[in-house]
Design an enzyme around this catalytic site. Structure first.
Site, PDB file in Angstrom:
ATOM      1  CE  LYS A  22      -1.583   1.948   4.550  1.00  0.00           C
ATOM      2  NZ  LYS A  22      -1.675   3.148   4.454  1.00  0.00           N
ATOM      3  CG  ASN A  23       2.019   2.836   3.701  1.00  0.00           C
ATOM      4  OD1 ASN A  23       1.034   2.946   3.216  1.00  0.00           O
ATOM      5  ND2 ASN A  23       2.144   2.314   4.839  1.00  0.00           N
ATOM      6  CB  CYS A 123      -4.392  11.652  11.998  1.00  0.00           C
ATOM      7  SG  CYS A 123      -3.941   9.179  11.440  1.00  0.00           S
ATOM      8  NE  ARG A 128      -0.132  10.024   9.833  1.00  0.00           N
ATOM      9  CZ  ARG A 128      -0.285   9.451   8.704  1.00  0.00           C
ATOM     10  NH1 ARG A 128      -1.534   9.279   9.602  1.00  0.00           N
ATOM     11  NH2 ARG A 128       0.358   9.038   8.261  1.00  0.00           N
ATOM     12  CG  ASP A 131       6.834  21.005  10.198  1.00  0.00           C
ATOM     13  OD1 ASP A 131       6.131  19.176  10.333  1.00  0.00           O
ATOM     14  OD2 ASP A 131       7.599  20.528  10.811  1.00  0.00           O
ATOM     15  CG  ASP A 313       2.851   2.037   9.602  1.00  0.00           C
ATOM     16  OD1 ASP A 313       2.439   2.408  10.304  1.00  0.00           O
ATOM     17  OD2 ASP A 313       3.190   1.786   7.779  1.00  0.00           O
ATOM     18  CB  ILE A 335       7.358   6.902  14.677  1.00  0.00           C
ATOM     19  CG1 ILE A 335       8.221   5.856  14.193  1.00  0.00           C
ATOM     20  CG2 ILE A 335       6.172   7.766  13.183  1.00  0.00           C
ATOM     21  CD1 ILE A 335       9.576   6.835  14.474  1.00  0.00           C
ATOM     22  NE  ARG A 405      -7.662   4.422   4.913  1.00  0.00           N
ATOM     23  CZ  ARG A 405      -7.274   5.819   5.322  1.00  0.00           C
ATOM     24  NH1 ARG A 405      -7.308   5.659   6.717  1.00  0.00           N
ATOM     25  NH2 ARG A 405      -6.265   6.557   4.657  1.00  0.00           N
TER      26      ARG A 405
HETATM   27  N1  EPU Z   1       6.444  14.465  10.459  1.00  0.00           N
HETATM   28  C1  EPU Z   1       6.369  15.778  11.053  1.00  0.00           C
HETATM   29  N2  EPU Z   1       5.941  16.739  10.515  1.00  0.00           N
HETATM   30  C2  EPU Z   1       6.397  16.854   8.703  1.00  0.00           C
HETATM   31  C3  EPU Z   1       6.046  14.933   8.492  1.00  0.00           C
HETATM   32  C4  EPU Z   1       5.882  14.255   9.633  1.00  0.00           C
HETATM   33  O1  EPU Z   1       6.545  16.432  12.155  1.00  0.00           O
HETATM   34  O2  EPU Z   1       6.256  17.621   7.842  1.00  0.00           O
HETATM   35  C5  EPU Z   1       5.791  14.084  11.464  1.00  0.00           C
HETATM   36  C6  EPU Z   1       5.126  12.624  12.067  1.00  0.00           C
HETATM   37  O3  EPU Z   1       3.753  12.960  13.154  1.00  0.00           O
HETATM   38  C7  EPU Z   1       5.986  11.407  12.762  1.00  0.00           C
HETATM   39  C8  EPU Z   1       7.013  11.399  12.052  1.00  0.00           C
HETATM   40  O4  EPU Z   1       6.884  12.462  11.706  1.00  0.00           O
HETATM   41  O5  EPU Z   1       5.052  11.504  14.492  1.00  0.00           O
HETATM   42  C9  EPU Z   1       7.071  10.236  10.442  1.00  0.00           C
HETATM   43  O6  EPU Z   1       6.452  10.651   9.690  1.00  0.00           O
HETATM   44  P1  EPU Z   1       6.647  10.479   8.827  1.00  0.00           P
HETATM   45  O7  EPU Z   1       6.481  11.164   7.626  1.00  0.00           O
HETATM   46  O8  EPU Z   1       7.269   9.679   8.662  1.00  0.00           O
HETATM   47  O9  EPU Z   1       5.242   9.473   8.423  1.00  0.00           O
HETATM   48  P2  EPU Z   1       4.145   9.405   7.424  1.00  0.00           P
HETATM   49  O10 EPU Z   1       4.692   9.551   6.087  1.00  0.00           O
HETATM   50  O11 EPU Z   1       2.365  10.415   7.317  1.00  0.00           O
HETATM   51  C10 EPU Z   1       3.986   7.100   6.668  1.00  0.00           C
HETATM   52  C11 EPU Z   1       3.148   6.040   6.447  1.00  0.00           C
HETATM   53  C12 EPU Z   1       2.711   5.392   7.643  1.00  0.00           C
HETATM   54  C13 EPU Z   1       3.700   4.983   8.600  1.00  0.00           C
HETATM   55  C14 EPU Z   1       4.925   6.206   8.193  1.00  0.00           C
HETATM   56  C15 EPU Z   1       5.728   6.293   9.180  1.00  0.00           C
HETATM   57  C16 EPU Z   1       2.059   5.976   3.999  1.00  0.00           C
HETATM   58  C17 EPU Z   1       1.111   6.269   3.228  1.00  0.00           C
HETATM   59  N3  EPU Z   1       1.941   6.148   5.242  1.00  0.00           N
HETATM   60  O12 EPU Z   1       3.363   8.148   6.665  1.00  0.00           O
HETATM   61  O13 EPU Z   1       1.894   4.420   7.681  1.00  0.00           O
HETATM   62  O14 EPU Z   1       3.430   4.653   9.937  1.00  0.00           O
HETATM   63  O15 EPU Z   1       5.302   6.653   7.389  1.00  0.00           O
HETATM   64  O16 EPU Z   1       6.544   4.168   9.136  1.00  0.00           O
HETATM   65  O17 EPU Z   1       3.325   5.857   3.585  1.00  0.00           O
HETATM   66  C18 EPU Z   1       0.372   2.699   7.879  1.00  0.00           C
HETATM   67  O18 EPU Z   1      -0.138   2.614   6.965  1.00  0.00           O
HETATM   68  O19 EPU Z   1      -0.523   2.283   8.695  1.00  0.00           O
HETATM   69  C19 EPU Z   1       0.467   4.356   7.764  1.00  0.00           C
HETATM   70  C20 EPU Z   1       0.222   4.954   9.165  1.00  0.00           C
END
Ligand code: EPU
Length: 427
Positions: A22-23, A123, A128, A131, A313, A335, A405
């Site tokens: 998925k991701n 969320c 999430r 920035d 995850d 995380i 999903r």
């Molecule tokens: N974060 C920030 N600012 C940002 C972006 C992230 O502070 O601009 C923080 C987040 O709040 C979090 C940490 O950085 O505390 C890591 O978040 P990340 O950006 O890595 O997560 P994501 O890209 O939103 C993806 C996966 C998630 C998975 C995370 C961590 C997808 C679509 N989603 O989310 O998958 O948990 O990486 O590995 O790729 C799931 O599949 O159930 C799922 C939630």
């Protein structure tokens, strides 16, 4: 609304085919925006989020064509073509349903010089923010405005410029947006402290197949030489390491034996190491990973971390498994700040879990008991399925749309290996 009913206690055995990730799918699909030629993705999982992403692309003017859509097929082939984009706006209605919509920001900006995307908002698992996505685009010269719940980014002169992006914390999504923006920027971009998840390697491999030039793939420093244009490609989505890990936990919690066909051990080292430490047999085979649990589950101490660490995850599924361990485990979530929503539901099934700040102490119990339960996110819902498979009596998992999903035909796959599980509608 559909529910899933499980009569627990069956030992699972047999083979489960692992679907496309998925991701990975959700970061490969927006790459269609980067070229006017067709992009064909094979092994796309049949999931609600993939459908939603397809709709979002359609709204931007991308045509999508699906093959292999026979109801009994796993996976699909989708050809996307963004010959001419008709919109640069990702509206609130779609973004609020699927946070990954934010991943159109980088490629839209790269292709069109502007993008307007609704802010995703909060969320169930945490705040999430986005920035870091914006900081990365700012380092490539984008002008960013936030107004009325939308972020509007513009590239002066119509094109982003290569720059130095240094992330203070590792973010999967922000790395993906930065990479997709940089591949068509003018000049070279260096991304430091990039996420190293296998899905990011998959993204870089697809972009390379489309003509991008990326150095350092799989490391924390990516160097990207911008290209004037990218071309089309045909690409196979990687197998879902989280789906595979979830079914590995299903084998463990039911004292079963499952061959996870198509799973790639290299992408799931931390999960497999944790399973081995818990006393579960893990055998790497050429085209599969075999999991067998015969001696009970030993307790573990685990902390989530960016890849190659133990994946957030997988935390909820391991927690479910460890409710049946021979002793006390400690899980620490580093995380997301609110990723223990499954704890009270597992407790209703007889689990003994205490949360103290970011840590959860899970004391193994002799039995779990089926109950009606519900969860507010995808992996939490899977942890309840796992608990239900091991519980005495009937478990009813509500809010199945979370599972839809991220797990392709969950009940069919589990029925195929001996689980007593079915989906029932309200009517
Ligand atoms: N974060 C920030 N600012 C940002 C972006 C992230 O502070 O601009 C923080 C987040 O709040 C979090 C940490 O950085 O505390 C890591 O978040 P990340 O950006 O890595 O997560 P994501 O890209 O939103 C993806 C996966 C998630 C998975 C995370 C961590 C997808 C679509 N989603 O989310 O998958 O948990 O990486 O590995 O790729 C799931 O599949 O159930 C799922 C939630």
């Amino acid at each position: 609304m559909d529910r899933i009913l499980i009569r627990g206690g069956n030992r699972l055995s047999g083979r489960i085919a692992i679907s496309g990730a998925k991701n990975a799918a959700l970061t490969l699909m927006p790459c269609a925006l980067l070229t006017d030629e067709p992009l064909t993705l094979r092994n796309l999982p049949r999931l609600a989020d993939v459908d939603s992403f397809g709709h979002l692309l359609n709204q931007l003017g991308v045509s999508t064509m699906v093959e292999g859509a026979h109801p009994t097929d796993f996976g699909r082939v989708m050809t996307m073509r963004a010959a001419r984009l008709t919109s640069t706006v990702a509206p609130y209605d779609i973004v609020r349903k699927m946070r990954a919509s934010i991943l159109v920001l980088g490629p839209l900006l790269g292709r069109m010089g502007e993008a307007t995307v609704s802010l995703p908002g909060g969320c169930a698992i945490g705040n999430r923010p986005i920035d870091l996505h914006l900081k990365a685009l700012d380092s490539m010269g984008a002008e960013i405005e936030i107004a009325a719940g939308y972020v509007k980014a513009t590239a002066p002169g119509g094109r982003l410029k290569g720059g130095r992006v240094s992330f203070p914390v590792v973010s999967v999504g922000a790395t993906e947006n930065a990479v997709m923006a940089a591949v068509t920027a003018q000049g070279t971009t260096v991304i430091e402290n990039a996420a190293r998840e296998p899905e990011i390697v998959d993204l870089c491999n697809l972009l390379t197949a489309m003509g991008a030039v990326i150095d350092g793939v799989g490391t924390e420093t990516l160097t990207i030489e911008g290209r004037d244009r990218l071309h089309g490609a045909t690409y196979q989505v990687m197998p879902d390491r989280i789906e595979a890990g979830s079914y590995a936990c299903a084998a463990a919690i039911t004292h079963g034996a499952l061959e996870l066909f198509g799973a790639r051990a290299n992408d799931m080292r931390a999960t497999l190491a944790a399973l081995s430490e818990a006393g579960i047999t893990v055998e790497e085979r050429p085209r599969s990973v075999y999991i067998e649990a015969s001696n009970g589950i030993a307790p573990l101490t685990l902390s989530t971390a960016p890849y190659p660490g133990f994946a957030t995850d997988m935390q909820a599924q391991f927690m479910a498994m460890l409710t049946r361990a021979n002793g006390a485990s400690v899980l620490t979530e580093t995380i997301f700040e609110n990723r223990y929503m499954h704890v009270p539901e597992l407790a209703r099934m007889g689990a003994d879990i205490q949360v103290r700040g970011h840590a959860a102490v899970v004391r193994g119990v002799d039995r779990l008991v089926g109950a009606p339960v519900m969860a507010t996110d995808l992996r939490a819902s899977m942890s309840l399925i796992l608990a239900g498979l091991a519980a005495d009596g009937e478990t009813q998992v509500n809010r199945v749309y979370h599972l839809d999903r991220g797990y392709e035909r969950l009940e069919e796959k589990l029925q195929g290996v001996g689980a007593d599980i079915e989906r029932v509608g309200d009517g």
